[in-house]
Design an enzyme around this catalytic site. Structure first.
Site, PDB file in Angstrom:
ATOM      1  N   LYS A 104      43.173  48.031  43.481  1.00 45.20           N
ATOM      2  CA  LYS A 104      42.897  47.970  42.033  1.00 45.20           C
ATOM      3  C   LYS A 104      43.920  48.810  41.248  1.00 45.20           C
ATOM      4  O   LYS A 104      44.737  49.503  41.822  1.00 45.20           O
ATOM      5  CB  LYS A 104      41.464  48.411  41.754  1.00 45.20           C
ATOM      6  CG  LYS A 104      40.415  47.650  42.580  1.00 45.20           C
ATOM      7  CD  LYS A 104      40.274  46.179  42.208  1.00 45.20           C
ATOM      8  CE  LYS A 104      39.808  45.321  43.359  1.00 45.20           C
ATOM      9  NZ  LYS A 104      38.440  44.997  43.466  1.00 45.20           N
TER      10      LYS A 104
HETATM   11  C1  LIG Z   1      37.298  44.394  44.209  1.00 41.56           C
HETATM   12  C2  LIG Z   1      36.245  43.622  43.566  1.00 41.56           C
HETATM   13  C3  LIG Z   1      34.885  43.875  43.803  1.00 41.56           C
HETATM   14  C4  LIG Z   1      34.407  44.845  44.858  1.00 41.56           C
HETATM   15  O1  LIG Z   1      34.929  46.122  44.746  1.00 41.56           O
HETATM   16  P1  LIG Z   1      34.752  47.158  45.954  1.00 41.56           P
HETATM   17  O2  LIG Z   1      34.998  48.493  45.321  1.00 41.56           O
HETATM   18  O3  LIG Z   1      35.804  46.806  46.965  1.00 41.56           O
HETATM   19  O4  LIG Z   1      33.395  47.028  46.495  1.00 41.56           O
HETATM   20  C5  LIG Z   1      33.948  43.157  43.085  1.00 41.56           C
HETATM   21  N1  LIG Z   1      34.309  42.216  42.183  1.00 41.56           N
HETATM   22  C6  LIG Z   1      35.600  41.935  41.947  1.00 41.56           C
HETATM   23  C7  LIG Z   1      35.938  40.909  40.914  1.00 41.56           C
HETATM   24  C8  LIG Z   1      36.613  42.616  42.636  1.00 41.56           C
HETATM   25  O5  LIG Z   1      37.884  42.319  42.395  1.00 41.56           O
END
Ligand SMILES: *Cc1c(COP(=O)(O)O)cnc(C)c1O
Length: 404
Positions: free
Chosen positions: A190
């Site tokens: 992210k």
């Molecule tokens: C990355 C992501 C998640 C989950 O995030 P985590 O921290 O890895 O559990 C949920 N929704 C979207 C759209 C994502 O890109």
């Protein structure tokens, strides 16, 4: 200059962790307190200030955060939650884990986000809420979504996992009280990371103690204070709950990542627009919409869609050919309803899909790939990505002519 294959593999993303984070991690270890504690609390304060929200609680992932939102809002077996299929499966799975039913609506093929024009047809007497996903870091058309939700008495939870730093009509994602809660992710892919991590932002303080309990054994006092001088050694458990707390070791990264986020996102924006410029003549591919003043993109992903009939390769073959050129890509995402469990689920419960299916989610899901994009990516790397794309297309055309 003649084309030369890149000697080393270029990944599609890479976390940007610097010396400040490393020094803070070492300081955390030296402090003697490495799990949930003062640094996690300080990180929550920074998140609130950054996003303009009065409450924000961190935990081990956005997936857990999503699961907890379903629990706090007391989703009951059979309750329906509307979202899109073109998302990471946790958006749906966390509804299912609480006994709820994810009801899918199609995307807008321009933005890849939920199409508000399709929302009302999906609402039934069992609908409780809507989870719009700001896919790629591009904000959804929230005014239309909020208007429909308010008209039908539904809550809105924003899946802002990809949207730290994005803004809608001048307000940071998560910073508008018309959404009951918003969830962020700090996974290494992210725009900012804590290794793993997630957070729930919300406006109603009544949820605070319940969320704290649900992330830590059903205890709602700050556990770390038990070990401090002022703490009482006793704990009280109010309900059975998971253990999903956030470590100060993670907060050590987050405290610096959030200070760097605007700089990261500005650099992502430069690269995003440079990709658009470098490929504007390529009619074999569809370029992503960069957002506008109302839909302030944080440029999490640069999602290209290929026209297989013009390229002469399908997406998977195109991705494999780029890999041969040492260019890494990602797929965000295969539509959730194509995964085996969901395929079987919707086959058994077709009423939870639109009557005319999800043609745009499927069309884009088959054609999309994410190109390398992170703040440390250089212009030369980017030129190499585009040169490799042009080479793959040129070769595929020659090959298809030979076959014809
Ligand atoms: C990355 C992501 C998640 C989950 O995030 P985590 O921290 O890895 O559990 C949920 N929704 C979207 C759209 C994502 O890109």
């Amino acid at each position: 200059m003649p084309y030369q294959r890149r000697p080393d593999f270029l990944p599609f993303t890479r976390p940007m962790v610097g010396e400040e984070e490393i020094a803070e991690i070492i300081d955390t270890i030296h402090s003697g307190w490495i799990t949930t504690g003062p640094k996690s609390a300080a990180f929550e304060e920074k998140l609130k200030a950054y996003n303009g929200v009065p409450h924000c609680l961190v935990m081990n992932s956005a997936t857990t955060a999503q699961e907890i939102t379903m629990q706090v809002l007391e989703i009951q077996p059979g309750d329906e939650v509307i979202t899109t299929s073109l998302t990471w499966v946790s958006t749906l799975s966390t509804v299912v884990l609480q006994g709820g039913v994810p009801v899918l609506v199609d995307i807008d093929p321009v933005t890849l986000n939920i199409d508000p024009a399709k929302l009302e047809a999906a609402i039934t007497p069992r609908t409780k809420g809507i989870i719009p996903v700001h896919l790629t870091g591009l904000p959804c058309p929230m005014d239309e979504i909020w208007r429909i939700a308010e008209k039908h008495g539904l809550w809105v939870i924003e899946d802002a996992a990809q949207a730290m730093g994005a803004h809608y009509k001048g307000t940071k994602i998560g910073g508008n009280p018309r959404s009951i809660m918003s969830v962020y992710s700090f996974h290494p892919n992210k725009n900012m990371t804590t290794g793993e991590g997630g957070a729930i932002a919300f406006f109603n303080g009544d949820y605070e103690s319940r969320i704290k309990r649900l992330r830590f054994h059903g205890i709602d006092r700050d556990a770390w204070k038990r070990f401090a001088k002022e703490g009482s050694p006793h704990t009280e458990v109010y309900e059975p709950a998971r253990k999903a707390n956030f470590m100060d070791l993670q907060a050590a990264m987050g405290l610096h990542q959030i200070d760097k986020l605007d700089g990261f996102n500005a650099r992502r924006g430069v690269l995003f627009h440079r990709y658009l410029e470098l490929m504007k003549d390529l009619d074999e591919v569809m370029l992503p919409w960069p957002g506008d003043a109302d839909h302030g993109h944080c440029y999490h992903l640069f999602v290209l869609r290929i026209h297989p009939e013009k390229v002469g390769l399908d997406r998977d073959a195109f991705v494999a050919a780029l890999k041969e050129e040492n260019i890494g890509t990602g797929i965000h995402y295969r539509p959730a309803h194509i995964h085996p469990w969901y395929r079987d689920f919707y086959a058994a419960h077709p009423a939870h899909l639109p009557k005319d299916g999800l043609p745009h989610s499927e069309w884009s899901g088959e054609r999309l790939l994410s190109l390398p994009l992170w703040p440390g990516l250089g212009e030369a790397d980017q030129d190499q990505v585009v040169a490799a794309i042009r080479r793959v297309i040129a070769h595929a055309k020659v090959a298809s002519r030979i076959i014809l």
